[in-house]
Design an enzyme around this catalytic site. Structure first.
Site, PDB file in Angstrom:
ATOM      1  CG  HIS A 163      -1.973  -0.947   1.332  1.00 54.66           C
ATOM      2  ND1 HIS A 163      -2.164  -1.773   2.415  1.00 54.66           N
ATOM      3  CD2 HIS A 163      -2.974  -1.218   0.456  1.00 54.66           C
ATOM      4  CE1 HIS A 163      -3.239  -2.527   2.195  1.00 54.66           C
ATOM      5  NE2 HIS A 163      -3.747  -2.215   1.022  1.00 54.66           N
ATOM      6  CB  CYS A 250      -3.039  -1.992   8.459  1.00 53.26           C
ATOM      7  SG  CYS A 250      -1.898  -3.145   9.143  1.00 53.26           S
TER       8      CYS A 250
END
Ligand code: GLY
Length: 258
Positions: A163, A250
């Site tokens: 990401h 996350c």
């Protein structure tokens, strides 16, 4: 009105070993240790002054602990994303009830894919990674929701990592901690890059709250570099979660509540 920061988290799924992996090889995960590490992560957030709302495990969704990816929250609204990883799509639905009391909800629709790990917000600037998980249509739909509210959507090419926030995270005061090998650094024009230590390519994912920065215990060299910026650096050992391709940001979604 007094506002406080709230962190939404979710307990580790016992099925975590069946998680999605993109850039890592599968290794055995000690689930009991992962659960302990996640609890210590929640305690670290609480010690930074956050109110933690801890949701129960989703046993059939191995990656559901990583709540940042299915849900993105700004002051005005919450966006349920449409995950690039098909096995994770049901996670967004599971978070709708938790965020509904706090924000109006918008939903990303097919063919868009968008994951929260690809969204780095710095004030009204919202950088969005074009990655294996987030596509151009996802960025377009995010722009449609947020530009009318005064946010600037800034796409960034990401390569070699999961990401955008694997590659870079804001550490405040105009500084972005980054691994330049994993992103198009020109997209960060106007911000000052603090490079991760070359021995620690995965060290850019950190969480700044107030004057404190939370980061994994695994990156002592980058930790020293961040501390040199005058920040109160705290660490938590998330080694088992990292085997599931996790980082610090996350496992929580952070937003203001009254
Ligand atoms: N295991 C985290 C992810 O791939 O989304």
């Amino acid at each position: 009105m007094l506002y406080m920061l709230t962190a939404l988290t979710r307990a580790v799924s016992r099925s975590l070993a069946s998680c999605e992996l993109t850039w890592l090889n599968r290794e055995p995960i000690n689930i009991e240790l992962a659960i302990i590490q996640h609890t210590l992560y929640e305690e670290a957030l609480a010690a930074m002054g956050l109110r933690v709302i801890s949701l129960p495990e989703q046993p059939d969704l191995p990656d559901a602990v990583f709540v940042e990816d299915p849900l993105f929250v700004v002051d005005e609204l919450a966006i349920l994303t449409r995950m690039g990883a098909e096995s994770r799509r049901a996670e967004s639905e599971s978070l709708a009830a938790a965020i509904a009391p706090h924000r109006p909800i918008r939903q990303i629709a097919p063919p868009a894919t968008l994951e929260g790990g690809d969204i780095m917000r710095i004030g009204r600037d919202i950088f969005v990674g074009l990655s294996t998980r987030t596509n151009a249509e996802g960025i377009l739909q995010l722009r449609h929701e947020l530009e009318p509210l005064g946010y600037r959507i800034l796409p960034v090419e990401v390569h070699g990592c999961l990401h955008l926030k694997s590659a870079c995270c804001s550490i405040g005061d105009g500084l972005v901690l980054a691994n330049r090998a994993w992103l198009d650094a020109e997209a960060l024009e106007g911000y000052t890059i603090v490079d991760v230590d070359p021995r620690e390519p995965s060290a850019a994912n950190v969480l700044r709250i107030g004057n404190a920065v939370l980061m994994p215990a695994a990156f002592p060299h980058t930790r020293s570099d961040v501390a040199r910026e005058g920040l109160d650096v705290r660490t938590v050992d998330i080694s088992e979660l990292m085997k599931a391709e996790a980082a610090i940001t996350c496992s929580s979604v952070i937003f203001e509540t009254a």
